[in-house]
Motif scaffolding. Structure first.
Motif, PDB file in Angstrom:
ATOM      1  N   GLU A 166     -23.894  25.197   3.975  1.00  0.00           N
ATOM      2  CA  GLU A 166     -24.732  24.052   4.270  1.00  0.00           C
ATOM      3  C   GLU A 166     -25.200  23.924   5.730  1.00  0.00           C
ATOM      4  N   PRO A 167     -26.345  24.891   5.814  1.00  0.00           N
ATOM      5  CA  PRO A 167     -26.892  24.921   7.239  1.00  0.00           C
ATOM      6  C   PRO A 167     -27.476  23.607   7.497  1.00  0.00           C
ATOM      7  N   LEU A 168     -28.381  23.242   6.604  1.00  0.00           N
ATOM      8  CA  LEU A 168     -29.423  22.022   6.837  1.00  0.00           C
ATOM      9  C   LEU A 168     -28.369  20.803   7.155  1.00  0.00           C
ATOM     10  N   GLN A 169     -27.231  20.682   6.520  1.00  0.00           N
ATOM     11  CA  GLN A 169     -26.431  19.370   6.960  1.00  0.00           C
ATOM     12  C   GLN A 169     -25.896  19.351   8.145  1.00  0.00           C
ATOM     13  N   HIS A 170     -25.609  20.465   8.590  1.00  0.00           N
ATOM     14  CA  HIS A 170     -24.632  20.979   9.762  1.00  0.00           C
ATOM     15  C   HIS A 170     -25.969  20.756  10.870  1.00  0.00           C
ATOM     16  N   TYR A 171     -26.843  21.077  10.523  1.00  0.00           N
ATOM     17  CA  TYR A 171     -28.001  21.026  11.608  1.00  0.00           C
ATOM     18  C   TYR A 171     -28.295  19.224  11.815  1.00  0.00           C
ATOM     19  N   LEU A 172     -28.381  18.743  10.714  1.00  0.00           N
ATOM     20  CA  LEU A 172     -28.799  17.242  10.731  1.00  0.00           C
ATOM     21  C   LEU A 172     -27.604  16.471  11.304  1.00  0.00           C
ATOM     22  N   ASP A 173     -26.366  16.919  11.295  1.00  0.00           N
ATOM     23  CA  ASP A 173     -25.276  16.131  11.965  1.00  0.00           C
ATOM     24  C   ASP A 173     -25.089  16.400  13.351  1.00  0.00           C
ATOM     25  N   SER A 174     -25.776  17.549  13.966  1.00  0.00           N
ATOM     26  CA  SER A 174     -25.576  17.887  15.199  1.00  0.00           C
ATOM     27  C   SER A 174     -26.529  16.890  16.462  1.00  0.00           C
ATOM     28  N   ASP A 175     -25.864  16.666  17.204  1.00  0.00           N
ATOM     29  CA  ASP A 175     -26.941  16.130  18.227  1.00  0.00           C
ATOM     30  C   ASP A 175     -27.384  17.298  19.243  1.00  0.00           C
ATOM     31  N   ASP A 176     -28.425  16.975  19.812  1.00  0.00           N
ATOM     32  CA  ASP A 176     -29.269  18.029  20.737  1.00  0.00           C
ATOM     33  C   ASP A 176     -28.045  18.862  21.785  1.00  0.00           C
ATOM     34  N   THR A 177     -27.168  18.289  22.034  1.00  0.00           N
ATOM     35  CA  THR A 177     -26.368  18.931  23.307  1.00  0.00           C
ATOM     36  C   THR A 177     -25.593  19.902  22.393  1.00  0.00           C
ATOM     37  N   ASP A 178     -24.925  19.522  21.533  1.00  0.00           N
ATOM     38  CA  ASP A 178     -24.231  20.610  20.482  1.00  0.00           C
ATOM     39  C   ASP A 178     -24.961  21.493  19.850  1.00  0.00           C
TER      40      ASP A 178
ATOM     41  N   GLY B 257     -41.068  25.655   0.250  1.00  0.00           N
ATOM     42  CA  GLY B 257     -39.905  26.359   0.748  1.00  0.00           C
ATOM     43  C   GLY B 257     -38.768  25.701  -0.060  1.00  0.00           C
ATOM     44  N   GLN B 258     -37.458  26.476   0.279  1.00  0.00           N
ATOM     45  CA  GLN B 258     -36.562  26.201  -0.854  1.00  0.00           C
ATOM     46  C   GLN B 258     -35.399  25.265  -0.391  1.00  0.00           C
ATOM     47  N   ILE B 259     -35.304  25.204   0.746  1.00  0.00           N
ATOM     48  CA  ILE B 259     -34.136  24.314   1.696  1.00  0.00           C
ATOM     49  C   ILE B 259     -34.492  23.044   1.638  1.00  0.00           C
ATOM     50  N   THR B 260     -35.844  22.493   1.590  1.00  0.00           N
ATOM     51  CA  THR B 260     -36.194  21.034   1.620  1.00  0.00           C
ATOM     52  C   THR B 260     -36.277  20.230   0.661  1.00  0.00           C
ATOM     53  N   PRO B 261     -35.506  19.395   0.328  1.00  0.00           N
ATOM     54  CA  PRO B 261     -35.421  18.713  -0.916  1.00  0.00           C
ATOM     55  C   PRO B 261     -36.792  17.795  -1.268  1.00  0.00           C
TER      56      PRO B 261
END
Length: 394
Positions: A76-88, A184-188
């Motif tokens: 789930e690379p997109l969800q993990h990206y969206l859940d991360s703040d800039d520092t992390d 592209g494929q990963i963007t709903p």
């Protein structure tokens, strides 16, 4: 500091150029000599540190031309990206870049992140605050509202937005401009992969604006129409270059491919390390279509550079050597593949003094057990990795 690296074989990066029983002399971040070990050894100072690799091959560091350090290659690379703040996110991006370097990749071209975080990472590595690979950074790619990869923050709506976004990226230190010419494929919310997201006039504008800022343009383009319009606009590279049409079909165009060959517009196929499993999932008929399209491009002289789209699901930052196996499967010689992943890639990306073991060039060097011209898999476990003269693996 001088370092003298010796090995059974030295590959300069250019196909066919080898030095048996060779040596490379490095002074700080530059290569100062390459040749037979006896000749090069005489040029080294008494204080030079010796690195001996019997039974090994030394060659230039590898160049991965298409990655996304902001994504984690998980299920789930997109969800993990969206859940991360800039520092992390920045910390994990640094870890992925360093993992790539340890696997032998000394240069990465990053084609999409948010808030310019990759610029900070690139600068920290360049200034010596962090060990890692050279990074060419695009920042947020241009895409229409809710278009493919809009989550990176590069949405543009009309010509004024395109100009402003490119100027902002240039001001922030982008090394290139990325534009999502097709869906592209990963963007709903994205249009289908084959569908164009920009008009030909808008692509021309983007290339012109980027050229004014001294920047090349990489165009994400799966659709045949998007490829044709991007090539006509004068982009430097076409990412994926899939030649898709509506309804899941394909349409190759000799005229467009020949123009790519004539202008030196490189196709970056961006296939993952698990390419065999990917072909198997597609089934024999679809796989045959894909393979035949790549061979068709090669036959027409379209120059190609390798990338992996690292960060997307299953495409790890340490699997570059495995991804290069695709080209052997397609019929490229191992010499050609090594040249593609070093010298050709550096030239395509506009890098000077990179991608070859040549005096005056950057000391981006790896040593692998055995000889990759005999077994390409030997690239997967480097015993030495040096990025700009700094030891990453020894």
């Amino acid at each position: 500091m001088q370092r003298l690296i010796t090995a059974d074989t030295i590959l300069t990066g250019r196909a066919g150029q080898t030095v048996p029983k060779g040596a490379v002399l490095v002074d700080d971040d530059r290569i100062v000599a390459i040749g037979h070990r006896d000749d090069v050894s005489r040029q080294a100072s008494n204080e030079a540190v010796l690195h001996e690799y019997a039974g090994h091959t030394v060659l230039p560091g590898l160049i991965n031309c298409h990655v996304h350090l902001a994504l984690d290659a998980s299920s789930e690379p997109l969800q993990h990206y969206l859940d991360s703040d800039d520092t992390d996110l920045l910390l994990t991006m640094a870890g992925r870049a360093q993992a790539a370097a340890r696997s032998g990749v000394t240069t990465l071209r990053d084609l999409g992140d948010r808030n310019g975080l990759v610029f900070h990472l690139r600068n920290a590595i360049e200034h010596g605050a962090l060990a890692g690979p050279r990074i060419l950074a695009a920042g947020a790619p241009l895409t229409p509202p809710n278009g493919h990869c809009h989550f990176f923050g590069g949405e543009v709506d009309g010509e004024d937005d395109i100009r402003a976004r490119i100027r902002d990226s240039a001001d922030r230190g982008a090394d290139l401009i990325k534009i999502m010419a097709s869906g592209g494929q990963i963007t709903p919310t994205s249009p289908p992969m084959w569908a164009s997201q920009f008009t030909g006039e808008q692509l021309h504008l983007a290339v012109s604006e980027a050229r004014s800022a001294g920047l090349p343009v990489a165009a994400h383009a799966h659709g045949t129409e998007a490829i044709a319009e991007a090539v006509d606009a004068g982009v430097s590279t076409v990412e994926h270059c899939t030649w898709m049409t509506g309804g899941g079909g394909y349409e190759t165009r000799d005229d467009v491919a020949k123009t790519m060959a004539e202008r030196g517009i490189h196709a970056c196929l961006a296939w993952p390390p698990h390419w065999r499993a990917f072909l198997d999932r597609l089934g024999p008929d679809r796989a045959k279509q894909i393979v035949s399209r790549i061979r068709w491009m090669r036959d027409l002289g379209v120059p190609m550079i390798p990338g992996t789209d690292a960060g997307l699901r299953g495409s790890t930052f340490t699997g570059y050597a495995e991804a290069l196996g695709l080209y052997e499967y397609l019929g490229f010689s191992r010499d050609e593949i090594i040249e593609m992943a070093t010298t050709t890639a550096a030239e395509a990306l506009g890098l000077r003094n990179v991608g070859s073991l040549t005096p005056g060039y950057s000391a981006d060097i790896i040593a692998v057990e055995g000889d990759p011209r005999t077994d390409l898999a030997s690239l997967s476990k480097p015993r030495l990795v040096m990025a700009r003269g700094q030891l990453v693996v020894d």
